[in-house]
Design a protein around this motif. Structure first.
Motif, mmCIF file in Angstrom:
data_model
loop_
_atom_site.group_PDB
_atom_site.id
_atom_site.type_symbol
_atom_site.label_atom_id
_atom_site.label_comp_id
_atom_site.label_asym_id
_atom_site.label_seq_id
_atom_site.Cartn_x
_atom_site.Cartn_y
_atom_site.Cartn_z
ATOM 1 N N ALA A 187 0.644 -0.934 -0.474
ATOM 2 C CA ALA A 187 -0.352 -0.133 -0.062
ATOM 3 C C ALA A 187 0.703 1.078 -0.404
ATOM 4 C CB ALA A 187 -0.443 0.035 0.825
ATOM 5 N N ILE A 188 -0.002 1.895 -0.455
ATOM 6 C CA ILE A 188 1.491 3.488 -0.503
ATOM 7 C C ILE A 188 -0.081 4.546 -0.220
ATOM 8 C CG2 ILE A 188 2.123 5.962 -1.619
ATOM 9 C CD1 ILE A 188 3.268 3.712 -4.266
ATOM 10 N N ILE A 189 0.330 5.190 1.204
ATOM 11 C CA ILE A 189 -0.445 6.128 1.943
ATOM 12 C C ILE A 189 -0.270 6.851 1.822
ATOM 13 C CG2 ILE A 189 -1.999 3.982 3.054
ATOM 14 C CD1 ILE A 189 -0.127 4.818 5.768
ATOM 15 N N GLY A 190 -1.528 8.190 2.204
ATOM 16 C CA GLY A 190 -0.908 10.239 2.175
ATOM 17 C C GLY A 190 -1.799 10.508 2.099
ATOM 18 N N ALA A 191 -2.039 11.844 2.512
ATOM 19 C CA ALA A 191 -1.956 12.836 2.162
ATOM 20 C C ALA A 191 -2.674 13.084 1.112
ATOM 21 C CB ALA A 191 -2.097 14.218 3.086
ATOM 22 N N ASN A 192 -3.826 13.879 0.736
ATOM 23 C CA ASN A 192 -4.251 14.066 -0.324
ATOM 24 C C ASN A 192 -3.588 14.989 -1.192
ATOM 25 O OD1 ASN A 192 -5.723 14.023 -2.825
ATOM 26 N ND2 ASN A 192 -7.096 15.811 -1.894
ATOM 27 N N GLY A 199 1.438 12.893 -4.055
ATOM 28 C CA GLY A 199 1.539 12.068 -5.186
ATOM 29 C C GLY A 199 1.323 10.573 -5.173
ATOM 30 N N LYS A 200 0.125 10.224 -4.613
ATOM 31 C CA LYS A 200 0.168 8.640 -4.994
ATOM 32 C C LYS A 200 -0.434 8.278 -6.514
ATOM 33 C CE LYS A 200 -3.246 8.602 -1.812
ATOM 34 N NZ LYS A 200 -3.182 9.918 -1.522
ATOM 35 N N SER A 201 -1.046 8.733 -6.751
ATOM 36 C CA SER A 201 -1.415 8.426 -7.782
ATOM 37 C C SER A 201 -0.540 9.348 -9.122
ATOM 38 C CB SER A 201 -3.064 9.646 -8.104
ATOM 39 O OG SER A 201 -4.033 9.016 -7.566
ATOM 40 N N THR A 202 0.442 9.807 -8.545
ATOM 41 C CA THR A 202 0.859 10.462 -10.037
ATOM 42 C C THR A 202 2.311 9.559 -10.435
ATOM 43 O OG1 THR A 202 1.279 12.507 -9.337
ATOM 44 C CG2 THR A 202 3.446 11.806 -10.274
ATOM 45 N N ILE A 203 2.605 8.065 -9.088
ATOM 46 C CA ILE A 203 3.416 7.139 -9.086
ATOM 47 C C ILE A 203 2.581 6.135 -9.410
ATOM 48 C CG2 ILE A 203 4.642 5.214 -7.927
ATOM 49 C CD1 ILE A 203 4.912 7.136 -4.963
ATOM 50 N N MET A 204 1.297 5.602 -9.746
ATOM 51 C CA MET A 204 0.623 4.500 -10.380
ATOM 52 C C MET A 204 0.661 4.775 -12.007
ATOM 53 S SD MET A 204 0.084 2.643 -8.073
ATOM 54 C CE MET A 204 -1.355 1.850 -8.083
ATOM 55 N N ARG A 205 0.770 6.248 -12.064
ATOM 56 C CA ARG A 205 0.919 6.701 -13.459
ATOM 57 C C ARG A 205 1.928 6.622 -13.979
ATOM 58 N NH1 ARG A 205 -3.784 10.118 -15.810
ATOM 59 N NH2 ARG A 205 -2.025 10.978 -16.618
ATOM 60 N N GLU A 207 -4.339 4.025 -1.494
ATOM 61 C CA GLU A 207 -5.810 4.709 -0.930
ATOM 62 C C GLU A 207 -5.484 5.746 0.149
ATOM 63 O OE1 GLU A 207 -8.734 3.612 -0.344
ATOM 64 O OE2 GLU A 207 -9.501 2.009 -1.183
ATOM 65 N N GLN A 208 -6.794 6.706 0.445
ATOM 66 C CA GLN A 208 -6.597 7.641 1.636
ATOM 67 C C GLN A 208 -7.239 6.937 2.521
ATOM 68 O OE1 GLN A 208 -8.482 11.571 -0.302
ATOM 69 N NE2 GLN A 208 -6.712 12.252 -0.991
ATOM 70 N N ASN A 209 -8.033 5.716 2.381
ATOM 71 C CA ASN A 209 -8.537 4.640 3.584
ATOM 72 C C ASN A 209 -7.037 4.135 4.317
ATOM 73 O OD1 ASN A 209 -9.554 3.059 5.377
ATOM 74 N ND2 ASN A 209 -11.797 3.291 3.908
ATOM 75 N N SER A 210 -6.332 4.359 4.649
ATOM 76 C CA SER A 210 -5.454 4.240 5.151
ATOM 77 C C SER A 210 -5.127 2.961 5.794
ATOM 78 C CB SER A 210 -4.473 4.919 5.922
ATOM 79 O OG SER A 210 -4.549 6.149 5.250
ATOM 80 N N HIS A 211 -6.517 2.897 7.223
ATOM 81 C CA HIS A 211 -6.762 2.279 7.468
ATOM 82 C C HIS A 211 -6.727 0.199 6.575
ATOM 83 C CE1 HIS A 211 -8.099 4.134 10.964
ATOM 84 N NE2 HIS A 211 -7.525 3.060 11.785
#
Length: 241
Positions: free
Chosen positions: A32-37, A40-46, A192-196
């Motif tokens: 999982a990659i987590i972090g605030a909105n 850069g999470k989605s940028t990594i996926m792209r 995910e923003q839902n880190s849990h």
């Protein structure tokens, strides 16, 4: 399929969206990659699928450098993305949306088998197979988005915000489906923003802040880290067992 990001940086014009990120996702694992909105999470996926170029660094799958390969070749190599926002074809049926994920394949029998697998994984889609994408609920759209990615027969499945906007009951169903996918041996990288939720599904967790990787640890350690709870996990009790 093992995924390695080695010192990856990505720019959007003058904006340095991802800074020197290194992540190693073991073959057959869920990470999982987590972090605030905006971390850069989605940028990594792209970047992994080739939708945005790297400014620096390397991406490797099973030791092979794919940094400069076009998206189509990465898909042929076994990488599939279920994107944030689902992005279905609104005027196509569920069935045809799913088949669109297999557009690079020519193995007709295996495609039929994978289609049966997706309908078994998401029984609701069997009932909705002739419904148009625009007529689906958010949960149904997410099922189709994940199913469409599975129709590419991936060895590495990238899931970008699969729980976004879904009711808790649907999130639990989606989590069960992700666990079943992982049991087939597919490597899963989950943003995910839902880190849990993300950490409860994963073996490893990676925390991004402002485009930088600030921590990589076993997911179980992150779930019980008090500083991380205050920063990212909040009071959301949703942890999928």
């Amino acid at each position: 399929m093992r995924l390695e990001l080695d010192n990856v940086s990505i720019h959007y014009g003058a904006i340095h969206a991802v800074r020197d990120v290194s992540i190693d996702v073991a073959s057959g694992s869920v990470a999982a990659i987590i972090g605030a909105n905006g971390a850069g999470k989605s940028t990594i996926m792209r970047g992994i699928v080739g939708l945005v170029p790297l400014s620096k660094g390397e991406i490797r799958i099973d030791g092979r450098v794919i940094t400069n390969l076009p998206t189509e070749q990465r898909t042929r190599s076994g990488i599939a993305l279920s994107p944030e926002g689902r992005k279905l074809f609104s005027e196509m049926t569920v069935h045809d949306n799913l088949l669109s994920g297999a557009y690079l394949r020519r193995d007709a029998r295996a495609i039929r088998d994978d289609l049966d697998m997706v309908y078994a994984l998401f029984p609701r889609l069997t009932e909705r197979r002739q419904s148009l994408g625009r007529n689906l609920s958010g949960g149904e759209q997410q099922m189709v988005a994940i199913g469409r990615a599975l129709m590419a027969a991936p060895k590495l499945l990238l899931l970008d915000e699969p729980s976004l906007g879904l009711a808790p009951a649907v999130i639990h169903m989606m989590a069960g489906a992700i666990r079943k996918i992982a049991l087939t041996g597919v490597t899963v990288l989950l943003v995910e923003q839902n880190s849990h939720l993300a950490l409860s599904l994963s073996q490893m967790g990676h925390v991004l802040e402002g485009g930088r990787l600030v921590r990589s640890s076993p997911a179980s350690d992150l779930l019980h880290d008090e500083d991380l709870k205050r920063a990212y996990l909040g009071d959301d009790p949703l942890v999928v067992k």
